[in-house]
Design a protein around this motif. Sequence first.
Motif, PDB file in Angstrom:
ATOM      1  N   THR A  99       0.826  -1.206   0.000  1.00 46.18           N
ATOM      2  CA  THR A  99       0.000   0.000   0.000  1.00 46.18           C
ATOM      3  C   THR A  99       0.858   1.253   0.000  1.00 46.18           C
ATOM      4  O   THR A  99       0.563   2.233  -0.707  1.00 46.18           O
ATOM      5  N   ILE A 100       1.933   1.251   0.776  1.00 48.77           N
ATOM      6  CA  ILE A 100       2.828   2.409   0.826  1.00 48.77           C
ATOM      7  C   ILE A 100       3.512   2.612  -0.525  1.00 48.77           C
ATOM      8  O   ILE A 100       3.644   3.740  -1.015  1.00 48.77           O
ATOM      9  N   VAL A 101       3.919   1.520  -1.149  1.00 46.00           N
ATOM     10  CA  VAL A 101       4.521   1.605  -2.480  1.00 46.00           C
ATOM     11  C   VAL A 101       3.523   2.182  -3.477  1.00 46.00           C
ATOM     12  O   VAL A 101       3.854   3.053  -4.291  1.00 46.00           O
ATOM     13  N   LEU A 102       2.277   1.708  -3.400  1.00 44.46           N
ATOM     14  CA  LEU A 102       1.235   2.208  -4.298  1.00 44.46           C
ATOM     15  C   LEU A 102       1.010   3.708  -4.088  1.00 44.46           C
ATOM     16  O   LEU A 102       0.826   4.455  -5.059  1.00 44.46           O
ATOM     17  N   ALA A 103       1.038   4.156  -2.847  1.00 42.78           N
ATOM     18  CA  ALA A 103       0.852   5.581  -2.556  1.00 42.78           C
ATOM     19  C   ALA A 103       1.953   6.410  -3.210  1.00 42.78           C
ATOM     20  O   ALA A 103       1.683   7.476  -3.777  1.00 42.78           O
ATOM     21  N   CYS A 104       3.179   5.910  -3.159  1.00 38.19           N
ATOM     22  CA  CYS A 104       4.301   6.637  -3.767  1.00 38.19           C
ATOM     23  C   CYS A 104       4.177   6.690  -5.288  1.00 38.19           C
ATOM     24  O   CYS A 104       4.603   7.658  -5.923  1.00 38.19           O
ATOM     25  N   LYS A 105       3.579   5.666  -5.864  1.00 41.48           N
ATOM     26  CA  LYS A 105       3.398   5.644  -7.316  1.00 41.48           C
ATOM     27  C   LYS A 105       2.207   6.495  -7.755  1.00 41.48           C
ATOM     28  O   LYS A 105       2.178   6.997  -8.883  1.00 41.48           O
ATOM     29  N   THR A 106       1.234   6.635  -6.863  1.00 45.85           N
ATOM     30  CA  THR A 106      -0.010   7.327  -7.212  1.00 45.85           C
ATOM     31  C   THR A 106       0.056   8.822  -6.942  1.00 45.85           C
ATOM     32  O   THR A 106      -0.492   9.615  -7.713  1.00 45.85           O
ATOM     33  N   TYR A 107       0.717   9.189  -5.845  1.00 40.96           N
ATOM     34  CA  TYR A 107       0.720  10.586  -5.412  1.00 40.96           C
ATOM     35  C   TYR A 107       2.144  11.139  -5.412  1.00 40.96           C
ATOM     36  O   TYR A 107       2.983  10.678  -4.626  1.00 40.96           O
ATOM     37  N   PRO A 108       2.421  12.117  -6.261  1.00 40.02           N
ATOM     38  CA  PRO A 108       3.782  12.698  -6.318  1.00 40.02           C
ATOM     39  C   PRO A 108       4.256  13.239  -4.978  1.00 40.02           C
ATOM     40  O   PRO A 108       5.441  13.107  -4.639  1.00 40.02           O
ATOM     41  N   GLU A 109       3.339  13.850  -4.198  1.00 44.24           N
ATOM     42  CA  GLU A 109       3.756  14.403  -2.909  1.00 44.24           C
ATOM     43  C   GLU A 109       4.157  13.305  -1.935  1.00 44.24           C
ATOM     44  O   GLU A 109       5.068  13.478  -1.114  1.00 44.24           O
TER      45      GLU A 109
END
Length: 397
Positions: A99-109
């Motif tokens: 999930t954390i990896v996905l967040a980094c891929k989805t949200y530039p900030e």
Amino acid sequence: MHVEGLDYQSGKPIRLGIKDGKIADVVYLPKAKKYLPVIAPGLVDLQVNGYGGVDFNTTQLMASDVNRVVQMLAKQGVTTFFPTLITNTDDSIRKALATIVLACKTYPEAASAIGGIHLEGPFISKEDGARGAHDPQLVQKPDWELFQQWQTIAEEKIKIITLSPEWTGSDEFIARCTKSGVIVSIGHTAATPEQIDRAVKAGGRLSTHLGNGTHLMLPRHPNYIWEQLAQDKLWTSVIADGFHLPDSFLKIIFKVKSETAILISDCTYFAGLNPGTYNSHIGGEVMLSPEGRLSLANQPNLLAGSAQSLLWCVNQVVRKNLLSLKDAWNKASLKPLEVLTGKSQSVFKAGEPANLVLFEQKQTEINILQTILSGEIVYLHSDDYKNDFASFSSWGS
């Protein structure tokens, strides 16, 4: 874009040019022509379990939740943080990592703010006290193959691991982590002096929240607190929220580890919430007091984790005159970066990421006015300040 402020270290007016997410130029001004806030590097928190109701250690975690923490921490001046996963089931750890990896891929900030993942456990002590609130049924000895599986899911984002070197095979595990670029931190430990010494020689670099996650009673000497303090190569992280450690202990840390102590929040998902009684999936019913102390509801003398931000910790040590503003801020910004990189950090250097905070200090309280993450304004305190900010930051790009 340009921003102006008073250098938090020297108090001199400074103008920073920002381009493509980095500091482009640094100009010290002869004098301030108008009100200027203080400008400093963004805060760096190496241990964040959650914030504002978002818990990184639940299977319900979503990528949008992770990004919400980025936004909430920006209001606290934090531009870099490490989502921290504690001892859990294999499946839960895998889901959280993904999930954390996905967040980094989805949200530039999120990609900009998340410096890596901190894995706190499950390779820690099984002993009561040293284990803290970690589930004893899920604690286990270091397992390199399992760790590699987690690291693959994390796409190499696990940058820090907290473990206890009391397990057989710890030295080899630590050496492998170090060789792979993962920082090993000693914590939740009942290790002997010899085990701690071997861990440092194998590559251990940091102590996790020293003085917490310990037995209630320790021998006068030797004990694992003194042994870690005596290791010159070990950095020390402390929770300076005013509840976890007495001022006298912090004074000793800041004297013995004057150049190698850092501040962390170790905040849980109760941080940023209103005072009240809540239910925790780890400790049951907990109580957050108006003063900011988080404890077990049925045992108020026992802490249930941290419910405060890194900024709160900076304010605490400055208010109590334990550190100067400059030193406190450095221990929460530049010094954590030095732990991560192994290199001394320069402030306001051309070519460095434009992760900046502008603040004002009223009496003994630091108030964040603006946070810049990779050259983008991610937080402004108010519309009034936004109008004032335009008078000295909109110089063009």
